[in-house]
Each structure stands twice: as C-alpha cells, then as structure tokens.
Scaffold this active site. Structure first.
Site, PDB file in Angstrom:
ATOM      1  N   ASN A   9       3.212   1.911   6.784  1.00 30.66           N
ATOM      2  CA  ASN A   9       3.687   2.086   7.575  1.00 30.66           C
ATOM      3  C   ASN A   9       3.714   3.627   7.944  1.00 30.66           C
ATOM      4  O   ASN A   9       3.542   4.517   7.317  1.00 30.66           O
ATOM      5  CB  ASN A   9       5.593   2.687   6.710  1.00 30.66           C
ATOM      6  CG  ASN A   9       6.179   3.388   7.212  1.00 30.66           C
ATOM      7  OD1 ASN A   9       6.160   4.006   8.505  1.00 30.66           O
ATOM      8  ND2 ASN A   9       7.469   3.981   6.080  1.00 30.66           N
ATOM      9  N   LYS A  11       4.461   5.774   9.636  1.00 27.29           N
ATOM     10  CA  LYS A  11       6.110   6.823   9.650  1.00 27.29           C
ATOM     11  C   LYS A  11       5.372   7.983  11.148  1.00 27.29           C
ATOM     12  O   LYS A  11       5.461   7.245  12.638  1.00 27.29           O
ATOM     13  CB  LYS A  11       5.744   7.926   8.154  1.00 27.29           C
ATOM     14  CG  LYS A  11       6.100   7.239   7.171  1.00 27.29           C
ATOM     15  CD  LYS A  11       6.084   8.280   6.261  1.00 27.29           C
ATOM     16  CE  LYS A  11       6.028   7.151   5.200  1.00 27.29           C
ATOM     17  NZ  LYS A  11       6.498   7.566   3.578  1.00 27.29           N
ATOM     18  N   HIS A  98      14.804   2.108   4.617  1.00 30.46           N
ATOM     19  CA  HIS A  98      12.929   3.289   3.816  1.00 30.46           C
ATOM     20  C   HIS A  98      14.080   4.268   3.839  1.00 30.46           C
ATOM     21  O   HIS A  98      15.345   4.696   4.553  1.00 30.46           O
ATOM     22  CB  HIS A  98      12.474   3.402   4.834  1.00 30.46           C
ATOM     23  CG  HIS A  98      11.203   3.999   4.558  1.00 30.46           C
ATOM     24  ND1 HIS A  98      10.991   5.586   4.437  1.00 30.46           N
ATOM     25  CD2 HIS A  98       9.765   4.108   4.323  1.00 30.46           C
ATOM     26  CE1 HIS A  98      10.304   6.062   3.803  1.00 30.46           C
ATOM     27  NE2 HIS A  98       9.475   5.161   3.644  1.00 30.46           N
ATOM     28  N   GLU A 100      13.395   6.934   3.571  1.00 28.27           N
ATOM     29  CA  GLU A 100      13.859   8.088   4.677  1.00 28.27           C
ATOM     30  C   GLU A 100      14.892   8.514   5.800  1.00 28.27           C
ATOM     31  O   GLU A 100      15.783   9.325   5.576  1.00 28.27           O
ATOM     32  CB  GLU A 100      12.383   8.545   5.068  1.00 28.27           C
ATOM     33  CG  GLU A 100      11.451   9.022   4.357  1.00 28.27           C
ATOM     34  CD  GLU A 100       9.232   8.792   4.217  1.00 28.27           C
ATOM     35  OE1 GLU A 100       9.462   8.018   5.712  1.00 28.27           O
ATOM     36  OE2 GLU A 100       9.175   9.160   3.612  1.00 28.27           O
ATOM     37  N   GLU A 170      10.560   0.718  -3.405  1.00 30.10           N
ATOM     38  CA  GLU A 170       9.858   2.120  -3.188  1.00 30.10           C
ATOM     39  C   GLU A 170      10.714   2.655  -3.968  1.00 30.10           C
ATOM     40  O   GLU A 170      11.334   3.063  -3.264  1.00 30.10           O
ATOM     41  CB  GLU A 170      10.043   2.251  -1.559  1.00 30.10           C
ATOM     42  CG  GLU A 170       9.123   1.155  -1.096  1.00 30.10           C
ATOM     43  CD  GLU A 170       8.612   1.813   0.437  1.00 30.10           C
ATOM     44  OE1 GLU A 170       7.477   1.761   0.794  1.00 30.10           O
ATOM     45  OE2 GLU A 170       9.421   2.582   0.942  1.00 30.10           O
ATOM     46  N   GLY A 176       4.947   9.367  -1.227  1.00 31.61           N
ATOM     47  CA  GLY A 176       4.755  10.968  -1.061  1.00 31.61           C
ATOM     48  C   GLY A 176       4.185  11.928  -2.236  1.00 31.61           C
ATOM     49  O   GLY A 176       3.855  12.547  -0.815  1.00 31.61           O
ATOM     50  N   SER A 216       3.049   5.997  -2.986  1.00 34.80           N
ATOM     51  CA  SER A 216       1.728   6.388  -3.654  1.00 34.80           C
ATOM     52  C   SER A 216       0.845   5.395  -3.916  1.00 34.80           C
ATOM     53  O   SER A 216      -0.111   5.167  -4.690  1.00 34.80           O
ATOM     54  CB  SER A 216       1.725   7.333  -4.471  1.00 34.80           C
ATOM     55  OG  SER A 216       2.801   8.422  -4.072  1.00 34.80           O
TER      56      SER A 216
HETATM   57  C1  PEP Z   1       6.074   4.430   2.661  1.00 35.52           C
HETATM   58  O1  PEP Z   1       6.811   5.907   2.990  1.00 35.52           O
HETATM   59  O2  PEP Z   1       6.980   3.416   3.113  1.00 35.52           O
HETATM   60  C2  PEP Z   1       5.287   4.725   1.634  1.00 35.52           C
HETATM   61  C3  PEP Z   1       5.079   4.213   0.422  1.00 35.52           C
HETATM   62  O3  PEP Z   1       4.651   6.314   1.229  1.00 35.52           O
HETATM   63  P1  PEP Z   1       3.103   6.438   0.097  1.00 35.52           P
HETATM   64  O4  PEP Z   1       2.131   5.165   0.147  1.00 35.52           O
HETATM   65  O5  PEP Z   1       2.780   7.250   1.284  1.00 35.52           O
HETATM   66  O6  PEP Z   1       3.846   7.254  -0.864  1.00 35.52           O
END
Ligand code: PEP
Length: 253
Positions: A9, A11, A98, A100, A170, A176, A216
């Site tokens: 992803n 973003k 997601h 976000e 997630e 993040g 992460s």
């Molecule tokens: C995401 O935004 O789907 C995600 C898993 O981000 P990160 O790996 O940066 O934590």
C-alpha cells in the site's frame, strides 16, 4: 495450503516515473521460487495505476490494486474515482476500509459495505481492512471490535461474493508507528477472524480465506508473523516503498 499474498500500500507516494522504477526493481528480484511462494499486489495512487497495471500485465502472480474507490459506479462526485474506472485501468484489487480512510475521511461501516458491494459488482477483489485502536486493545476489547467491523462491513455478502474478499488485520496502533503486533497477537486475531467467517459462511470458505497482517511489517519481523498458521501474508505500507525492503518481506513467505 493457502499461498501467501504480499500487498504494498503505497499511500500518497510515488509519481508515475517513480512507480515504474519501483515495480521494475521488484519484478527483477522476483525469482521463480518467490513467485511460487507468494502473490504480489502493488497498490499505487490512482495516478500510477495504469502504468503499474501495464507493467504487471501477463504476470500470473503479480497484480495491481487501488487504495480506495467510490461507493457509486458513476455520477456527479467531483474528484472521485469509481470501481469500473479502476477495473478499466487494469486493477484486480481495491483496498477498502483502511484505517486512514476511516479516520481522516470519516468512512463508516455502512459506507464501506457499499464500497465492497460496488467493487465486487465490477470485478474487483476487495482487501477489506479491520483493526482496533490502542485504547480498545488496552481495554481488551479488540476481538469484539473487529467482529463488529466484519459484521457491518462484510457479513451481508453472500458466500460467492465473500469468496472474492481478502481481509487485512491492521491494528491501528501498529500502522506507521514502528510498533508491530507480536506473532501471538496477530495469530490470536487472525484465528478469531477465521472462526467468525467459519461460523457465518462455513469451514470451507473460512479455510480458503486469505487474512493478511498489516502494521509496521518489515523484513526483520515478517518471517515470525508469516509463520503463524492463520497469517497468510501482509499488507505493507512504509516498507513497500523501497524494492529491497519489499523483496525482503516477500522472501519471508
Ligand atoms: C498500511 O498503511 O496499510 C500499513 C500497514 O502501514 P505500515 O506498514 O507503514 O505500518
């Protein structure tokens, strides 16, 4: 045995030119044995979707996906992009729900259910994201929280529709932040999700379902997470933006 999936992803990162460079670098590192071990999905911004789709065309284990779609197939929605437009760009998948999008764009479960429906109607496989915020985890409400997200977002689908869905767990506190779920925390939630799906759609559907972990995930922690019996790969944010790191995660499959 479910084949692993590793989805990136991106973003709001990467211009068209940068997207091209990144995809070509990842494709160059995808050996035959890696391709057999994992399907790879690139989810660039809308502006690079056409470019990325062209690059992965004809590669049976590599796909493109979008990060969002509108709930309607067309209409007077300035600035939005619809599921049929994404499909026409070559996308096979679309990320829906997601955290976000839930947080910054106030997308609620009812709206997300509509997006899932429109995606499926137009031949896109939803990667449906669920996950609890930190205060909910600390109060031990995480299993119930995710159950509610699944019930409201997905469980009105019929079994044929549901068979097209990929779920990504997630935890919001891990996205993040550099703080990753432990292997045990991920496995607990993934097993819980699979048992809820088995209860709603039956064991066969639940056993075929791919449940990805996101938050992460890096080359250094991916192997532990992916070795859990109910973790079928990852949805990767930050670490999907550099070919070496993304390939490192695919190697952990
Ligand atoms: C995401 O935004 O789907 C995600 C898993 O981000 P990160 O790996 O940066 O934590």
């Amino acid at each position: 045995m479910r084949k692993k999936i590793v989805a990136g992803n991106w973003k709001m990162h990467k211009t068209c030119g940068e997207a091209r460079e990144l995809v070509l670098a990842v494709l160059a590192g995808l050996s035959e044995s890696l391709r057999q071990r994992a399907d790879v999905i690139f989810c660039p911004p809308f502006t690079a979707l056409d470019t990325v789709s062209e690059l992965v065309k004809g590669q049976p284990t590599v796909f493109s996906g979008a990060q969002n779609c509108h709930w309607a197939a067309s209409g007077a929605y300035t600035g939005e992009v619809s599921a049929p437009m994404l499909r026409a760009c070559g996308a096979s998948y679309v990320i829906i729900g997601h955290s976000e999008r839930r947080q910054y764009f106030h997308e609620d479960d009812a709206l997300l259910a509509q997006k899932v429906e429109v995606a499926l109607q137009h031949g896109l496989r939803p990667i449906f994201c669920v996950g609890e915020p930190l205060d909910v985890r600390e109060a031990s409400g995480h299993l119930k929280w995710v159950e509610q997200q699944l019930q409201l977002g997905l469980f009105d689908l019929n079994a044929d529709q549901f068979a097209q869905v990929v779920i990504a767990y997630e935890p919001v506190w891990a996205i993040g932040t550099g703080r990753v779920a432990t292997d045990g925390q991920a496995q607990e939630m993934h097993a819980h999700i699979r048992s809820l799906v088995a209860h709603r759609y039956g064991t066969a559907v639940a056993q075929r379902l791919h449940i990805l972990y996101g938050g992460s995930c890096k080359p250094s922690n991916a192997a532990g997470l992916f070795s859990q019996p109910d973790v079928d790969g990852g949805l990767i944010g930050g670490a999907s933006l550099a070919a070496e790191e993304f390939l490192g995660i695919i190697h952990a499959c």
